[in-house]
Scaffold this motif. Structure first.
Motif, mmCIF file in Angstrom:
data_model
loop_
_atom_site.group_PDB
_atom_site.id
_atom_site.type_symbol
_atom_site.label_atom_id
_atom_site.label_comp_id
_atom_site.label_asym_id
_atom_site.label_seq_id
_atom_site.Cartn_x
_atom_site.Cartn_y
_atom_site.Cartn_z
ATOM 1 N N LEU A 61 88.715 62.320 49.343
ATOM 2 C CA LEU A 61 89.653 61.559 48.510
ATOM 3 C C LEU A 61 90.806 62.442 48.038
ATOM 4 N N ALA A 62 90.507 63.712 47.735
ATOM 5 C CA ALA A 62 91.553 64.648 47.321
ATOM 6 C C ALA A 62 92.503 64.934 48.476
ATOM 7 N N VAL A 63 91.966 64.956 49.691
ATOM 8 C CA VAL A 63 92.791 65.164 50.881
ATOM 9 C C VAL A 63 93.833 64.059 50.984
ATOM 10 N N PHE A 64 93.396 62.810 50.833
ATOM 11 C CA PHE A 64 94.325 61.684 50.898
ATOM 12 C C PHE A 64 95.316 61.715 49.731
ATOM 13 N N ASN A 65 94.838 62.086 48.558
ATOM 14 C CA ASN A 65 95.689 62.130 47.375
ATOM 15 C C ASN A 65 96.797 63.174 47.520
ATOM 16 N N ASP A 66 96.499 64.284 48.188
ATOM 17 C CA ASP A 66 97.473 65.367 48.338
ATOM 18 C C ASP A 66 98.349 65.224 49.590
ATOM 19 N N SER A 67 98.062 64.231 50.425
ATOM 20 C CA SER A 67 98.843 64.025 51.653
ATOM 21 C C SER A 67 100.049 63.138 51.376
ATOM 22 N N PRO A 68 101.131 63.311 52.141
ATOM 23 C CA PRO A 68 102.339 62.482 51.952
ATOM 24 C C PRO A 68 102.027 61.002 52.144
ATOM 25 N N ILE A 69 102.478 60.160 51.247
ATOM 26 C CA ILE A 69 102.181 58.733 51.297
ATOM 27 C C ILE A 69 102.784 58.079 52.533
ATOM 28 N N ASP A 70 103.979 58.545 52.968
ATOM 29 C CA ASP A 70 104.604 57.941 54.144
ATOM 30 C C ASP A 70 103.796 58.238 55.405
ATOM 31 N N VAL A 71 103.164 59.399 55.466
ATOM 32 C CA VAL A 71 102.310 59.749 56.604
ATOM 33 C C VAL A 71 101.109 58.818 56.645
ATOM 34 N N ILE A 72 100.484 58.588 55.504
ATOM 35 C CA ILE A 72 99.314 57.716 55.431
ATOM 36 C C ILE A 72 99.671 56.296 55.857
ATOM 37 N N VAL A 73 100.780 55.779 55.348
ATOM 38 C CA VAL A 73 101.201 54.403 55.662
ATOM 39 C C VAL A 73 101.555 54.265 57.141
ATOM 40 N N LEU A 189 99.692 50.136 74.221
ATOM 41 C CA LEU A 189 99.264 50.134 72.823
ATOM 42 C C LEU A 189 98.190 51.191 72.547
ATOM 43 N N SER A 190 97.436 51.558 73.571
ATOM 44 C CA SER A 190 96.476 52.652 73.415
ATOM 45 C C SER A 190 97.207 53.956 73.166
ATOM 46 N N ALA A 191 98.358 54.116 73.829
ATOM 47 C CA ALA A 191 99.184 55.303 73.594
ATOM 48 C C ALA A 191 99.662 55.339 72.148
ATOM 49 N N VAL A 192 99.875 54.158 71.565
ATOM 50 C CA VAL A 192 100.286 54.082 70.165
ATOM 51 C C VAL A 192 99.206 54.684 69.266
ATOM 52 N N PHE A 193 97.940 54.543 69.672
ATOM 53 C CA PHE A 193 96.858 55.143 68.889
ATOM 54 C C PHE A 193 96.980 56.667 68.898
ATOM 55 N N GLY A 194 97.318 57.214 70.072
ATOM 56 C CA GLY A 194 97.524 58.654 70.154
ATOM 57 C C GLY A 194 98.683 59.098 69.286
ATOM 58 N N ILE A 195 99.731 58.288 69.260
ATOM 59 C CA ILE A 195 100.893 58.597 68.416
ATOM 60 C C ILE A 195 100.505 58.506 66.944
ATOM 61 N N SER A 196 99.649 57.537 66.624
ATOM 62 C CA SER A 196 99.165 57.401 65.250
ATOM 63 C C SER A 196 98.431 58.664 64.808
ATOM 64 N N LEU A 197 97.601 59.203 65.684
ATOM 65 C CA LEU A 197 96.888 60.440 65.369
ATOM 66 C C LEU A 197 97.857 61.595 65.164
ATOM 67 N N GLU A 198 98.919 61.609 65.974
ATOM 68 C CA GLU A 198 99.926 62.671 65.860
ATOM 69 C C GLU A 198 100.680 62.539 64.533
ATOM 70 N N VAL A 199 101.042 61.305 64.175
ATOM 71 C CA VAL A 199 101.738 61.064 62.914
ATOM 72 C C VAL A 199 100.846 61.463 61.731
ATOM 73 N N GLY A 200 99.542 61.245 61.877
ATOM 74 C CA GLY A 200 98.606 61.576 60.805
ATOM 75 C C GLY A 200 98.164 63.025 60.776
ATOM 76 N N ALA A 201 98.739 63.856 61.648
ATOM 77 C CA ALA A 201 98.344 65.270 61.724
ATOM 78 C C ALA A 201 98.431 66.008 60.385
ATOM 79 N N PRO A 202 99.456 65.733 59.541
ATOM 80 C CA PRO A 202 99.500 66.421 58.238
ATOM 81 C C PRO A 202 98.265 66.167 57.372
ATOM 82 N N VAL A 203 97.657 64.986 57.533
ATOM 83 C CA VAL A 203 96.435 64.689 56.786
ATOM 84 C C VAL A 203 95.291 65.564 57.305
#
Length: 350
Positions: A61-73, A189-203
């Motif tokens: 939960l602290a990980v999510f709290n400290d991560s950028p909100i735009d990355v999470i969204v 759209l499966s590739a979009v999942f890979g992009i989602s993981l890349e976007v979420g890398a800061p988390v």
């Protein structure tokens, strides 16, 4: 310290998990597709990611709290877009079988899911010119050739089945045109999942700072899978109400019976296998060092290879001509060679 060879092996474990995740559906009887899919999606995209996330990532939960909100969204929204791809993938299997669905859809995903993030970060040329980079991109080009040949094999298979079919045979349900359209949508759209993981890398990186180690990817995975879960939840609850199939979950007469237990267990197993592919993907990704961008294409190549094995075991190609089967083998050889070339490039980079 990174270890691309170990990472490649773990990607292979994930590939086995992914290529078998829809096989348990063969044992589901007297349940509609809507019911099976909703249950396996609940475990694959919500329950397992959440439970394993809390078990493997300290202070999640602290990980999510400290991560950028735009990355999470953004990571969650991209996961929601992928949710439609997962549905198309499942329906495509019903039309053209495991081998072709996995090969074409995942092949497209492998290429787009690798190149698009590089373009997003503006380091495509940098990775291309880096040691081993050119070799990896050569392997990706070989994969495209293999995918194209798979398409040829698919059309030949359709012709063979219809030529040899007799009235009432189930083989007439093989529909390459409809299945190909679904696999193209699923692949993109499966590739979009890979992009989602890349976007979420800061988390994931934040999870690493909290001591998650090799399991840091489980934090960002929760975002991507939750988005996919919401899309499927809305879609299949709506479909269940429309088709009156939701009652299959709570049918008093069937709950407690052997068939209900098998259906429930096989659906949960499907979800576990699907989640397993990205559980191992996260572990392998950490080991790829400077060439983490190659993780997606290597993982997908592994998935394609093992999907062929599943297709052969399930006897999807026994009714085709020698010419069609030979075309399929040529495609398999090229795909396997492309996998080795990309792995070699990754090791050169390391």
């Amino acid at each position: 310290m990174s270890n691309p060879l170990l990472g490649t092996f773990v990607h292979g474990v994930g590939g086995v998990s992914a290529s078998t995740c829809y096989v348990p559906f063969q044992k589901v009887k007297k349940w509609s597709w809507d019911t099976y899919w909703l249950l396996q999606a609940t475990f694959a995209w919500f329950i397992f990611p959440l439970v394993l996330g809390f078990l493997t990532v300290p202070n999640l939960l602290a990980v999510f709290n400290d991560s950028p909100i735009d990355v999470i969204v953004n990571a969650t929204l991209l996961g929601a877009v992928y949710g439609f791809g997962g549905m198309c993938f499942g329906f495509a299997i019903k039309h053209i079988g495991y081998s072709l669905t996995y090969t074409i859809s995942i092949g497209i995903s492998a290429i787009l899911g690798t190149i698009v993030p590089l373009l997003m970060h503006g380091n495509f040329i940098e990775k291309l010119e880096a040691p081993g980079g050119g070799i990896i991109f050569l392997g990706m080009f070989m994969a495209l050739i293999g995918i194209a040949i798979c398409g040829v094999a698919g059309y030949r298979k359709e012709a063979d089945l219809k030529r040899n079919a007799q009235e009432g045979d189930d083989v007439l349900t093989f529909d390459m045109k409809k299945g190909l359209l679904l696999t193209l949508i699923a692949g993109i759209l499966s590739a979009v999942f890979g992009i989602s993981l890349e976007v979420g890398a800061p988390v994931a990186e934040m999870a690493g700072k909290y001591g998650a180690g090799n399991f840091e990817g489980n934090a960002s995975l929760i975002l991507s899978t939750f988005g996919a879960f919401v899309t499927n939840l809305v879609w299949f609850i709506t479909a269940g109400i429309k088709n009156k199939t939701l009652k299959e979950f709570v049918d008093v007469k069937s709950i407690g019976t052997r068939s209900y237990g098998i259906n429930f267990g096989m659906s949960v197993l499907s979800g576990a296998l699907w989640y397993g592919q990205f559980f191992f993907y996260g572990i392998a990704h950490v080991q790829m060092g400077a060439f983490k961008f190659a993780s997606w294409v290597i993982h997908m190549s592994m998935l394609i290879f093992f999907s062929y094995i599943i297709g052969i075991v399930m006897k999807e190609w026994v009714a085709v001509t020698k010419r069609t089967y030979t075309t399929l083998i040529y495609a398999l050889i090229i795909l396997v060679l492309s996998f080795f070339v990309m792995t070699y490039g990754s090791m050169q980079g390391a």
